[in-house]
Design a protein around this motif. Structure first.
Motif, PDB file in Angstrom:
ATOM      1  N   ASN A  95       0.808  -1.213   0.000  1.00  0.00           N
ATOM      2  CA  ASN A  95       0.000   0.000   0.000  1.00  0.00           C
ATOM      3  C   ASN A  95       0.841   1.262   0.000  1.00  0.00           C
ATOM      4  OD1 ASN A  95      -2.602  -1.121   0.059  1.00  0.00           O
ATOM      5  ND2 ASN A  95      -2.564  -1.353   2.278  1.00  0.00           N
ATOM      6  N   SER A 213      -8.649   5.348   7.205  1.00  0.00           N
ATOM      7  CA  SER A 213      -9.012   3.932   7.270  1.00  0.00           C
ATOM      8  C   SER A 213     -10.041   3.605   6.202  1.00  0.00           C
ATOM      9  CB  SER A 213      -9.574   3.583   8.655  1.00  0.00           C
ATOM     10  OG  SER A 213     -10.782   4.265   8.896  1.00  0.00           O
ATOM     11  N   ASN A 230      -7.171  -3.157   2.043  1.00  0.00           N
ATOM     12  CA  ASN A 230      -7.745  -2.253   3.041  1.00  0.00           C
ATOM     13  C   ASN A 230      -6.727  -1.165   3.390  1.00  0.00           C
ATOM     14  OD1 ASN A 230      -5.929  -3.744   4.653  1.00  0.00           O
ATOM     15  ND2 ASN A 230      -7.210  -3.418   6.462  1.00  0.00           N
ATOM     16  N   LYS A 231      -7.101  -0.269   4.324  1.00  0.00           N
ATOM     17  CA  LYS A 231      -6.210   0.823   4.715  1.00  0.00           C
ATOM     18  C   LYS A 231      -6.375   1.068   6.198  1.00  0.00           C
ATOM     19  CE  LYS A 231      -4.733   5.415   3.166  1.00  0.00           C
ATOM     20  NZ  LYS A 231      -4.965   6.470   2.153  1.00  0.00           N
ATOM     21  N   ASP A 232      -5.248   1.139   6.902  1.00  0.00           N
ATOM     22  CA  ASP A 232      -5.238   1.340   8.354  1.00  0.00           C
ATOM     23  C   ASP A 232      -4.006   2.175   8.688  1.00  0.00           C
ATOM     24  OD1 ASP A 232      -5.320   1.227  11.092  1.00  0.00           O
ATOM     25  OD2 ASP A 232      -5.228  -0.952  11.243  1.00  0.00           O
ATOM     26  N   ASP A 260       1.488   2.491   9.173  1.00  0.00           N
ATOM     27  CA  ASP A 260       0.551   1.789   8.290  1.00  0.00           C
ATOM     28  C   ASP A 260       0.492   0.325   8.710  1.00  0.00           C
ATOM     29  OD1 ASP A 260      -0.901   0.596   6.283  1.00  0.00           O
ATOM     30  OD2 ASP A 260       0.204   1.508   4.633  1.00  0.00           O
ATOM     31  N   SER A 262      -2.054  -1.726   7.614  1.00  0.00           N
ATOM     32  CA  SER A 262      -3.018  -2.368   6.719  1.00  0.00           C
ATOM     33  C   SER A 262      -2.695  -3.849   6.577  1.00  0.00           C
ATOM     34  CB  SER A 262      -2.982  -1.699   5.336  1.00  0.00           C
ATOM     35  OG  SER A 262      -3.133  -0.301   5.427  1.00  0.00           O
ATOM     36  N   ASP A 263      -3.705  -4.643   6.235  1.00  0.00           N
ATOM     37  CA  ASP A 263      -3.474  -6.060   5.980  1.00  0.00           C
ATOM     38  C   ASP A 263      -2.600  -6.230   4.735  1.00  0.00           C
ATOM     39  OD1 ASP A 263      -5.011  -6.829   8.144  1.00  0.00           O
ATOM     40  OD2 ASP A 263      -6.861  -6.978   6.977  1.00  0.00           O
ATOM     41  N   ARG A 265      -1.344  -6.852   1.105  1.00  0.00           N
ATOM     42  CA  ARG A 265      -2.004  -6.606  -0.185  1.00  0.00           C
ATOM     43  C   ARG A 265      -1.566  -7.720  -1.131  1.00  0.00           C
ATOM     44  NH1 ARG A 265      -0.704  -2.900  -4.630  1.00  0.00           N
ATOM     45  NH2 ARG A 265      -2.594  -2.048  -5.565  1.00  0.00           N
TER      46      ARG A 265
END
Length: 775
Positions: A95, A213, A230-232, A260, A262-263, A265
Motif C-alpha cells: 500500500n 481507514s 484495506n487501509k489502516d 501503516d 493495513s493487511d 495486499r
C-alpha cells in the motif's frame, strides 16, 4: 530587527541534519480550471526559487491543494491522472511503496541497489527510497510534477523527472483550527485535524493528526478476518516556525510520523494452480494467499530544519537539514495460494541523513543560485523465499528457503549552480550544471536453507545451509558525473513564452542485491571463479539520458485560456534492466536477480495542457464554466537490447509502465448558491495499452481503459465550511496496475510448482462524502 537576525544568521551555519519537512517559500499553485484575469499568477519552485509558472522553461504541472481537495484526491498516486506521460502507483504487493515513471523513465523494483528514476521531494527534502513514499494528501499547499531530467538542480536519480509535495505553511496572523472528515463506501472513514497558532510575532507552532481507514476491496478467503486492499493508517506532522512574517530570517523545524498497519495486499491469480488445480477466483480483489508472517507493519518518520536568511537585498542563504528513517515488514505471497510455494517474508530498512546549502542571487537581469548537497543513506533488505512444495517434491526435504540479504550504503555529494540572464525583457538564457560524486558500498548474501523461516521472521532453529552460500559478496564503486542544463526562452509579452532546452540526467549504478555469485561467468578456467568475476557479474553502471525539449506557455483571450505545449526527444543510454527470475544456485532452486546495462533507447513525444474559461456569469454574477485538459503521447523504442545470450532482441522488447497515450479532460461549473459556491465537475482519464515488463505478457498487460470521476462541492462564502461528494472510477472499471510472472512460454513454472502469474488491480468504484470546518 537586524540585531535579532545576526544570531539567527550564525545559527544557519550550525544547522545539523534534523530532517523531513523543509521550508518552502510562500507560494501557491492555481486551482485547476481557474482562468480569471488576476488569478493566473501560478507560482512554482521548479528552479528552486519562486517564479511564475509561465516563466519557467520546464514542462511542469502544478496542482493546488484546493484543486486536489475538490477533485477528491486521496494520495499522491491520484496526481498521475492530472499530469501527462506520468505513472504513479502502488508497487506490487504494497500500500505504501511508490512506483514512479515519467516519460518512460523510472524504476519498478524497490529493493536496495536499484535507484529510482524519479525524484520525490517532500518540502525540498529528497526521499531516497520508494518505501513509505505513497504520501497521503492532507494539508498540502500544492504538488508539482516536473517532466524531463532535473539533474542540475535536483541531482542524481531525477533522470525522468521529479515530483514535489509542498505542505501548507502556518498562518502567521491568527490561530487556526481545521477539521476534515470523510465517510464513504468500503467503510472509508478519514479524519484530519490541523491546528496552528502564532505565539508571538516571530514564533508559531502547528500540527496535524490524520486517521485514514478503509475496509478491503476484497477478502483473504484462506485467512478469516484478513481483508485485501484495506487501509489502516495513523499519521501526523508538527511544525515550529521562528522568524519570518517580515523578519529577514525564518527557521522552520518540522517532524512527521506515519504508521501503516493495513493487511497484506495480495494479488489475484490469473491461472489455476498447476498442482492443486485451484480455480481462478471470480472477484479480482479476493485472494487465497496463505502467508501472513511477518505482520505487515510500516513505520516512517523524520525531522527537518530549514533556515532561510536574507543576507542582503540580493542574496539569500538557505539551509535544508534532514533525517529520515523507515521500516517496512511485509509478507509477499507470490503464488497467492495456501500452499507454501513461493512465499516471501520480507523487511526493508532505510535511513538517510542529508544537508543542502543554497545561496540565491536576485538582481534586475541576473537570477540564480549555487549550492552544495550531501547525502548519507543506508538501505537494507532481507527476505526468505519459501519453497516448501518444491523442496518436498524434488528433494524430499521439509522445505527450502532461498534466503537473500542486501545492504547498500550510499555517500554522495555534489556542487551545483543555475543562473538565468535576461538580455532584454523578452530574451533570456539559462545555464547550469551539477557535479556529483556518488559512492556505493554493497553487501549481498544468498544461501539455500532447509529450516523454514529465518530467525528474523520468527524462525527458531539454527539455519542449515545446503552447500556454500551462492553469494557472499562485498564491493564498492564510485561514480562521477557532470549534468549540465541550458535553455533559451523568448517572451514576446508577459503572457506568452517559447523556449528550447537541453538537459542531462544520470541514475546511479550499483550491485544487484539479489544476484547469485555462482552464476557469474568464469573468465579464466584455470583460476576458477574469482572475486573479480563475481564483482563484474553483480555490478551495473549508471544510466544516462540527454534530453532536448521545445515548448510554449501562454495565456490567451484576455487570460481566459492558458496553454502549455512541449515536444521532447531523449537519447537514453546504458539503460539498467533489473529483473528477478527463477534460477538454480548451487544446483538448488532459488530466486535470482539479473541486472545489466542492456539497452539503448530513444524516447520522443509531445505534451499539452490547457485551462479554458468557457463562460462567465452565465448563472448569476461570479458563475463560471471551465474546461481542463491534458494530453501526452510518447513513442518509446529500444534501439538495442542485448539479451542473456548476447543477442540483440530490441524488436522483442517494450517499455514498462509507459502507455503511448495519456489523455485527461474535465468540465467544471461554479455557481453561487446557498450563501456560498457550488463546484460541479466531471472528468475522464484514458491510458492506452500498458506493459508491466520489458517482455510483453498478454495476461498481465493492461489494454487501454477509461476512468470516470465526478465531484460536487459546496463552499461557504467565508471559506470556513465545505461539504462535497466524490465518485471515483464510477463505471467500476477493473484494470491491472502491476503483477508477477514466473511462467515460461510453454505455460510451465520457472519458480515454484503451483505457478505464478498474479495481478494487482487499481481501486474499484468509490463514493465518499467529505466535510471541512475551519475556525
Amino acid at each position: 530587527m537586524r540585531s535579532f537576525a545576526r544570531p539567527l544568521r550564525r545559527a544557519i551555519l550550525a544547522t545539523s541534519a534534523l530532517s523531513m519537512i523543509a521550508f518552502a517559500p510562500a507560494a501557491f499553485a492555481q486551482e485547476a480550471g481557474t482562468t480569471d484575469a488576476g488569478d493566473n499568477e501560478i507560482i512554482v519552485t521548479a528552479r528552486r526559487r519562486d517564479e511564475r509558472l509561465i516563466d519557467v522553461p520546464i514542462a511542469v504541472t502544478a496542482i493546488s491543494g484546493d484543486a486536489l481537495a475538490k477533485a477528491g484526491a486521496i494520495d499522491i498516486t491520484d496526481v498521475a491522472n492530472m499530469a501527462p506521460n506520468t505513472t504513479l502507483e502502488n508497487s506490487r504487493g504494497t500500500n505504501s511503496t511508490l512506483t514512479a515513471f515519467i516519460r518512460g523513465v523510472g524504476q519498478q523494483d524497490p529493493v536496495p541497489g536499484f535507484e529510482a528514476g524519479i525524484g520525490l521531494y517532500l518540502d525540498d527534502v529528497y526521499l531516497n527510497r520508494p518505501q513509505a513514499a505513497v504520501l497521503d494528501i492532507y494539508d498540502v499547499e500544492r504538488i508539482e510534477v516536473l517532466r524531463g531530467p532535473q539533474g542540475t538542480l535536483y541531482g542524481r536519480n531525477t533522470i525522468g523527472g521529479a515530483v514535489k509535495y509542498v505542505t501548507r505553511p502556518l498562518n502567521p496572523d491568527s490561530p487556526e483550527l481545521r477539521i476534515r472528515g470523510t465517510l464513504g463506501t468500503y467503510k472509508q472513514a478519514d479524519l484530519v485535524v490541523t491546528a496552528s497558532a502564532p505565539i508571538s510575532d516571530i514564533f508559531r507552532v502547528g500540527g496535524s493528526v490524520a486517521r485514514l481507514s478503509r475496509g478491503g476491496f476484497g477478502d483473504n478467503l484462506n485467512i478469516p478476518g484478513l481483508e485485501n486492499y484495506n487501509k489502516d493508517v495513523w499519521a501526523g506532522r508538527g511544525t515550529i516556525e521562528l522568524g519570518g512574517n517580515g523578519a529577514p530570517v525564518l527557521i522552520r523545524i518540522s517532524g512527521d510520523y506515519t504508521r501503516d498497519k493495513s493487511d497484506p495486499r495480495n494479488g489475484h491469480r490469473l491461472i489455476p494452480g498447476l498442482i492443486s488445480g485451484a480455480p481462478v477466483l471470480d472477484d479480482v480483489y479476493d485472494t487465497r494467499a496463505g502467508l501472513n508472517n511477518p505482520k505487515q507493519d510500516i513505520k516512517a518518520y523524520g525531522l527537518a530544519m530549514n533556515v532561510s536568511a536574507e543576507l542582503t537585498d540580493n542574496l539569500t542563504l538557505r539551509s535544508i537539514s534532514a533525517w529520515r528513517k523507515d521500516t517496512s515488514f511485509t509478507p509477499i505471497d507470490f503464488d497467492a495460494l495456501p500452499a507454501v510455494d513461493v512465499d516471501v517474508p520480507a523487511v526493508y530498512r532505510n535511513e538517510q541523513l542529508s544537508q543542502e546549502f543554497q545561496l540565491l542571487y536576485e538582481s534586475d537581469r541576473l537570477h540564480g543560485l549555487v549550492g552544495f548537497y550531501y547525502l548519507d543513506a543506508k538501505a537494507a533488505t532481507s527476505f526468505d523465499v519459501l519453497l516448501g512444495l518444491q523442496g518436498a517434491a524434488v528433494f524430499g526435504l521439509p522445505g527450502l528457503n532461498a534466503y537473500t540479504a542486501g545492504d547498500v550504503r550510499t555517500k554522495t555529494w555534489s556542487v551545483f549552480g543555475d543562473f538565468t540572464y535576461d538580455f532584454t525583457d523578452q530574451l533570456s538564457l539559462s545555464v547550469g550544471g551539477r557535479y556529483t560524486n556518488d559512492k556505493r558500498s554493497a553487501f549481498v548474501y544468498k544461501a539455500t536453507r532447509i529450516t523454514g523461516l529465518s530467525p528474523e521472521f520468527g524462525g527458531t532453529l539454527t539455519p542449515i545451509i545446503l552447500g556454500a552460500p551462492a553469494t557472499n559478496f562485498r564491493g564498492d564503486r564510485t561514480f562521477k558525473e557532470f549534468t549540465p542544463r541550458a535553455s533559451l526562452s523568448f517572451k514576446p509579452n508577459d503572457d506568452n513564452m517559447v523556449y528550447a532546452s537541453y538537459s542531462k540526467g544520470f541514475k546511479g549504478g550499483g550491485f544487484d542485491p539479489r544476484g547469485s555469485g555462482t552464476s557469474a561467468p568464469i573468465s579464466n578456467p584455470a583460476a576458477g571463479r574469482t572475486y573479480d568475476d563475481i564483482y563484474d557479474f553483480l555490478a551495473f553502471d549508471p544510466e544516462k539520458v540527454d534530453s532536448y525539449e521545445i515548448g510554449y506557455k501562454g495565456s490567451l483571450l484576455d487570460r481566459r485560456l492558458t496553454l502549455g505545449l512541449a515536444g521532447f526527444y531523449m537519447d537514453y543510454k546504458d539503460v539498467q534492466i533489473p529483473g528477478s527470475v527463477g534460477c538454480l544456485a548451487n544446483g538448488l532452486p532459488s530466486f535470482c536477480g539479473i541486472t545489466t546495462n542492456a539497452a539503448k533507447a530513444r524516447l520522443q513525444g509531445i505534451e499539452a495542457e490547457a485551462n479554458a474559461l468557457l463562460a462567465r456569469d452565465f448563472a448569476g454574477p461570479g458563475s463560471t464554466f471551465r474546461f481542463n485538459g491534458a494530453l501526452g503521447y510518447i513513442d518509446a523504442k529500444y534501439k538495442s537490447f542485448i539479451g542473456p545470450t548476447g543477442t540483440d532482441v530490441a524488436d522483442q522488447r517494450v517499455f514498462q509502465n509507459t502507455p503511448k497515450w495519456t489523455v485527461m479532460g474535465s468540465i467544471a461549473a461554479g455557481i453561487p448558491a446557498m450563501g456560498g459556491n457550488i463546484d460541479v465537475s466531471t472528468g475522464l482519464t484514458y491510458r492506452s495499452l500498458t506493459h508491466q515488463f520489458e517482455v510483453p505478457i498478454p495476461a498481465l498487460d493492461q489494454p487501454g481503459y477509461v476512468l470516470w470521476d465526478a465531484s460536487l462541492v459546496w463552499t461557504a462564502d467565508s471559506g470556513n465550511y465545505s461539504i462535497g461528494i466524490h465518485g471515483k472510477n464510477l463505471t467500476d472499471k477493473q484494470y491491472i496496475t502491476s503483477g508477477y510472472n514466473y511462467q515460461n512460454a510453454a505455460g510451465g513454472s520457472t519458480l515454484g510448482l503451483e505457478g505464478v502469474q498474479t495481478a494487482f488491480y487499481g481501486n474499484p468504484r468509490q463514493v465518499f462524502v467529505t466535510g471541512t470546518v475551519k475556525f
